[in-house]
Design a protein around this motif. Structure first.
Motif, mmCIF file in Angstrom:
data_model
loop_
_atom_site.group_PDB
_atom_site.id
_atom_site.type_symbol
_atom_site.label_atom_id
_atom_site.label_comp_id
_atom_site.label_asym_id
_atom_site.label_seq_id
_atom_site.Cartn_x
_atom_site.Cartn_y
_atom_site.Cartn_z
ATOM 1 N N ARG A 192 40.878 30.796 37.429
ATOM 2 C CA ARG A 192 39.435 30.937 37.220
ATOM 3 C C ARG A 192 38.760 31.630 38.401
ATOM 4 O O ARG A 192 37.887 32.482 38.228
ATOM 5 N N LYS A 193 39.164 31.260 39.607
ATOM 6 C CA LYS A 193 38.600 31.868 40.816
ATOM 7 C C LYS A 193 38.889 33.365 40.845
ATOM 8 O O LYS A 193 37.982 34.181 41.061
ATOM 9 N N ASP A 194 40.129 33.742 40.610
ATOM 10 C CA ASP A 194 40.504 35.162 40.605
ATOM 11 C C ASP A 194 39.793 35.924 39.495
ATOM 12 O O ASP A 194 39.323 37.043 39.693
ATOM 13 N N PHE A 195 39.720 35.315 38.320
ATOM 14 C CA PHE A 195 39.075 35.957 37.180
ATOM 15 C C PHE A 195 37.585 36.180 37.448
ATOM 16 O O PHE A 195 37.039 37.248 37.171
ATOM 17 N N ARG A 196 36.936 35.157 38.023
ATOM 18 C CA ARG A 196 35.512 35.265 38.348
ATOM 19 C C ARG A 196 35.278 36.385 39.354
ATOM 20 O O ARG A 196 34.335 37.173 39.235
ATOM 21 N N GLU A 197 36.139 36.490 40.373
ATOM 22 C CA GLU A 197 36.009 37.554 41.363
ATOM 23 C C GLU A 197 36.149 38.930 40.718
ATOM 24 O O GLU A 197 35.422 39.865 41.072
ATOM 25 N N LYS A 198 37.074 39.056 39.788
ATOM 26 C CA LYS A 198 37.257 40.333 39.096
ATOM 27 C C LYS A 198 36.033 40.675 38.244
ATOM 28 O O LYS A 198 35.610 41.826 38.189
ATOM 29 N N LEU A 199 35.487 39.663 37.573
ATOM 30 C CA LEU A 199 34.294 39.904 36.751
ATOM 31 C C LEU A 199 33.098 40.325 37.589
ATOM 32 O O LEU A 199 32.297 41.156 37.170
ATOM 33 N N GLU A 200 32.983 39.754 38.765
ATOM 34 C CA GLU A 200 31.862 40.084 39.648
ATOM 35 C C GLU A 200 31.949 41.527 40.164
ATOM 36 O O GLU A 200 30.935 42.113 40.534
ATOM 37 N N CYS A 201 33.135 42.094 40.150
ATOM 38 C CA CYS A 201 33.333 43.465 40.625
ATOM 39 C C CYS A 201 33.069 44.500 39.523
ATOM 40 O O CYS A 201 32.990 45.687 39.815
#
Length: 56
Positions: free
Chosen positions: A42-51
């Motif tokens: 979830r943390k990695d996915f959220r970071e990717k979405l924010e980019c």
């Protein structure tokens, strides 16, 4: 990202659960590892979405 050893352990416990079952200690370990895996995902996915930048 989880270490290779932890991912291997998750897979080992999943296979063992299907074949012969797990004892209580192994079930607890499996739950903890899965929880850690999901949190990292979830943390990695959220970071990717924010980019992501939406261009119209």
């Amino acid at each position: 990202m989880l270490s290779k050893e932890k991912i291997d352990r998750i897979n080992y416990l999943a296979k063992k659960a299907k074949v012969e079952g797990l004892n209580e200690e192994e079930k607890k370990e499996q739950q903890d590892l899965r929880k850690e895996y999901i949190e990292n995902f979830r943390k990695d996915f959220r970071e990717k979405l924010e980019c992501i930048e939406v261009v119209d």
